[in-house]
Design a protein around this motif. Structure first.
Motif, PDB file in Angstrom:
ATOM      1  N   ALA A   1       0.832  -1.204   0.000  1.00 53.96           N
ATOM      2  CA  ALA A   1       0.000   0.000   0.000  1.00 53.96           C
ATOM      3  C   ALA A   1       0.866   1.254   0.000  1.00 53.96           C
ATOM      4  CB  ALA A   1      -0.915  -0.005   1.216  1.00 53.96           C
ATOM      5  N   GLN A   2       2.001   1.176   0.672  1.00 59.93           N
ATOM      6  CA  GLN A   2       2.899   2.325   0.740  1.00 59.93           C
ATOM      7  C   GLN A   2       3.502   2.624  -0.630  1.00 59.93           C
ATOM      8  OE1 GLN A   2       5.969   1.766   3.582  1.00 59.93           O
ATOM      9  NE2 GLN A   2       6.629   3.875   3.554  1.00 59.93           N
ATOM     10  N   ARG A   3       3.817   1.561  -1.399  1.00 57.23           N
ATOM     11  CA  ARG A   3       4.357   1.764  -2.736  1.00 57.23           C
ATOM     12  C   ARG A   3       3.308   2.385  -3.653  1.00 57.23           C
ATOM     13  NH1 ARG A   3       5.545  -3.607  -3.982  1.00 57.23           N
ATOM     14  NH2 ARG A   3       6.295  -4.248  -1.976  1.00 57.23           N
ATOM     15  N   ALA A   4       2.040   1.999  -3.457  1.00 56.60           N
ATOM     16  CA  ALA A   4       0.973   2.502  -4.317  1.00 56.60           C
ATOM     17  C   ALA A   4       0.630   3.955  -3.997  1.00 56.60           C
ATOM     18  CB  ALA A   4      -0.267   1.629  -4.175  1.00 56.60           C
ATOM     19  N   CYS A   5       0.636   4.330  -2.731  1.00 59.92           N
ATOM     20  CA  CYS A   5       0.267   5.687  -2.310  1.00 59.92           C
ATOM     21  C   CYS A   5       1.486   6.378  -1.738  1.00 59.92           C
ATOM     22  CB  CYS A   5      -0.837   5.641  -1.268  1.00 59.92           C
ATOM     23  SG  CYS A   5      -2.319   4.828  -1.835  1.00 59.92           S
ATOM     24  N   THR A   6       1.925   7.439  -2.389  1.00 55.87           N
ATOM     25  CA  THR A   6       3.138   8.119  -1.925  1.00 55.87           C
ATOM     26  C   THR A   6       2.882   9.016  -0.730  1.00 55.87           C
ATOM     27  OG1 THR A   6       2.702   9.855  -3.540  1.00 55.87           O
ATOM     28  CG2 THR A   6       4.189   8.079  -4.210  1.00 55.87           C
ATOM     29  N   PHE A   7       1.618   9.422  -0.490  1.00 55.31           N
ATOM     30  CA  PHE A   7       1.331  10.331   0.619  1.00 55.31           C
ATOM     31  C   PHE A   7       1.199   9.616   1.955  1.00 55.31           C
ATOM     32  CE2 PHE A   7      -2.664   9.122  -1.332  1.00 55.31           C
ATOM     33  CZ  PHE A   7      -3.425   8.724  -0.259  1.00 55.31           C
ATOM     34  N   MET A   8       1.260   8.263   1.973  1.00 57.46           N
ATOM     35  CA  MET A   8       1.173   7.526   3.240  1.00 57.46           C
ATOM     36  C   MET A   8       2.472   7.651   4.014  1.00 57.46           C
ATOM     37  SD  MET A   8      -0.800   3.996   2.357  1.00 57.46           S
ATOM     38  CE  MET A   8      -0.728   3.422   4.025  1.00 57.46           C
ATOM     39  N   PRO A   9       2.407   7.701   5.345  1.00 55.96           N
ATOM     40  CA  PRO A   9       3.650   7.770   6.129  1.00 55.96           C
ATOM     41  C   PRO A   9       4.440   6.463   6.002  1.00 55.96           C
ATOM     42  CG  PRO A   9       1.767   7.479   7.570  1.00 55.96           C
ATOM     43  CD  PRO A   9       1.226   7.702   6.187  1.00 55.96           C
ATOM     44  N   ILE A  10       5.740   6.550   6.243  1.00 53.12           N
ATOM     45  CA  ILE A  10       6.615   5.378   6.122  1.00 53.12           C
ATOM     46  C   ILE A  10       6.249   4.366   7.190  1.00 53.12           C
ATOM     47  CG2 ILE A  10       8.995   4.575   6.266  1.00 53.12           C
ATOM     48  CD1 ILE A  10       9.840   7.317   5.205  1.00 53.12           C
ATOM     49  N   TYR A  11       6.017   3.138   6.764  1.00 51.10           N
ATOM     50  CA  TYR A  11       5.621   2.079   7.699  1.00 51.10           C
ATOM     51  C   TYR A  11       6.856   1.401   8.265  1.00 51.10           C
ATOM     52  CZ  TYR A  11       3.824  -2.214   9.612  1.00 51.10           C
ATOM     53  OH  TYR A  11       3.536  -3.243  10.462  1.00 51.10           O
ATOM     54  N   THR A  12       6.914   1.284   9.586  1.00 53.27           N
ATOM     55  CA  THR A  12       7.959   0.500  10.236  1.00 53.27           C
ATOM     56  C   THR A  12       7.284  -0.406  11.259  1.00 53.27           C
ATOM     57  OG1 THR A  12       8.283   2.236  11.868  1.00 53.27           O
ATOM     58  CG2 THR A  12       9.758   2.239   9.980  1.00 53.27           C
ATOM     59  N   SER A  13       7.722  -1.644  11.299  1.00 53.04           N
ATOM     60  CA  SER A  13       7.134  -2.593  12.237  1.00 53.04           C
ATOM     61  C   SER A  13       7.711  -2.354  13.630  1.00 53.04           C
ATOM     62  CB  SER A  13       7.419  -4.020  11.787  1.00 53.04           C
ATOM     63  OG  SER A  13       8.796  -4.285  11.852  1.00 53.04           O
ATOM     64  N   GLU A  14       7.103  -2.989  14.626  1.00 49.18           N
ATOM     65  CA  GLU A  14       7.587  -2.850  16.003  1.00 49.18           C
ATOM     66  C   GLU A  14       9.009  -3.377  16.129  1.00 49.18           C
ATOM     67  OE1 GLU A  14       4.949  -4.666  18.764  1.00 49.18           O
ATOM     68  OE2 GLU A  14       3.196  -3.610  17.979  1.00 49.18           O
ATOM     69  N   LEU A  15       9.312  -4.459  15.389  1.00 50.32           N
ATOM     70  CA  LEU A  15      10.651  -5.041  15.443  1.00 50.32           C
ATOM     71  C   LEU A  15      11.686  -4.066  14.890  1.00 50.32           C
ATOM     72  CD1 LEU A  15      12.346  -7.595  16.003  1.00 50.32           C
ATOM     73  CD2 LEU A  15      11.873  -8.297  13.670  1.00 50.32           C
ATOM     74  N   GLN A  16      11.359  -3.407  13.772  1.00 49.88           N
ATOM     75  CA  GLN A  16      12.286  -2.436  13.197  1.00 49.88           C
ATOM     76  C   GLN A  16      12.496  -1.252  14.142  1.00 49.88           C
ATOM     77  OE1 GLN A  16      10.169  -1.753   9.535  1.00 49.88           O
ATOM     78  NE2 GLN A  16      11.780  -2.740   8.341  1.00 49.88           N
ATOM     79  N   GLU A  17      11.416  -0.794  14.767  1.00 50.88           N
ATOM     80  CA  GLU A  17      11.530   0.319  15.709  1.00 50.88           C
ATOM     81  C   GLU A  17      12.397  -0.054  16.905  1.00 50.88           C
ATOM     82  OE1 GLU A  17       7.620   1.513  16.805  1.00 50.88           O
ATOM     83  OE2 GLU A  17       7.111   2.195  14.782  1.00 50.88           O
ATOM     84  N   ARG A  18      12.211  -1.273  17.413  1.00 53.09           N
ATOM     85  CA  ARG A  18      13.000  -1.733  18.558  1.00 53.09           C
ATOM     86  C   ARG A  18      14.478  -1.823  18.197  1.00 53.09           C
ATOM     87  NH1 ARG A  18      11.438  -7.095  19.583  1.00 53.09           N
ATOM     88  NH2 ARG A  18       9.322  -6.323  19.585  1.00 53.09           N
TER      89      ARG A  18
END
Length: 98
Positions: free
Chosen positions: A56-73
């Motif tokens: 969905a992020q690739r399709a819509c450029t105005f969406m915020p960058i998605y990061t999972s909980e694991l990536q954030e940790r």
């Protein structure tokens, strides 16, 4: 002519789905008779959201960058390690560099 006991055993095999086993050889039918549990286990564990969110992020450029909980940790741990001076070395300045 087969005896009465063998005829009864043959009918019982047909009714209950038992394989004839002469010589007491293990066939594994006990495990093959058990119902499959894959569908139940798949339903138990939630499907990860990451692939759908990235698509969905690739399709819509105005969406915020998605990061999972694991990536954030991992990012937070790396930030803390760098503040303490324990992070990874800069490129080209490892142990073997002169």
């Amino acid at each position: 002519m087969a005896s009465r006991a063998s005829k009864i055993a043959a009918v019982a095999r047909d009714i209950f789905g038992i394989l004839p086993n002469r010589g007491r050889v293990r066939t594994g039918m006990q495990f093959l008779k058990k119902p499959l549990t894959g569908a139940y286990e798949k339903r138990y564990y939630m499907e990860p959201i990451e692939p759908h969110a990235r698509k969905a992020q690739r399709a819509c450029t105005f969406m915020p960058i998605y990061t999972s909980e694991l990536q954030e940790r991992r990012a937070m741990k790396l930030r803390v390690l760098r503040q303490r001076g324990k992070g990874p070395p800069k490129k080209g300045s490892g142990k073997r560099s002169k």
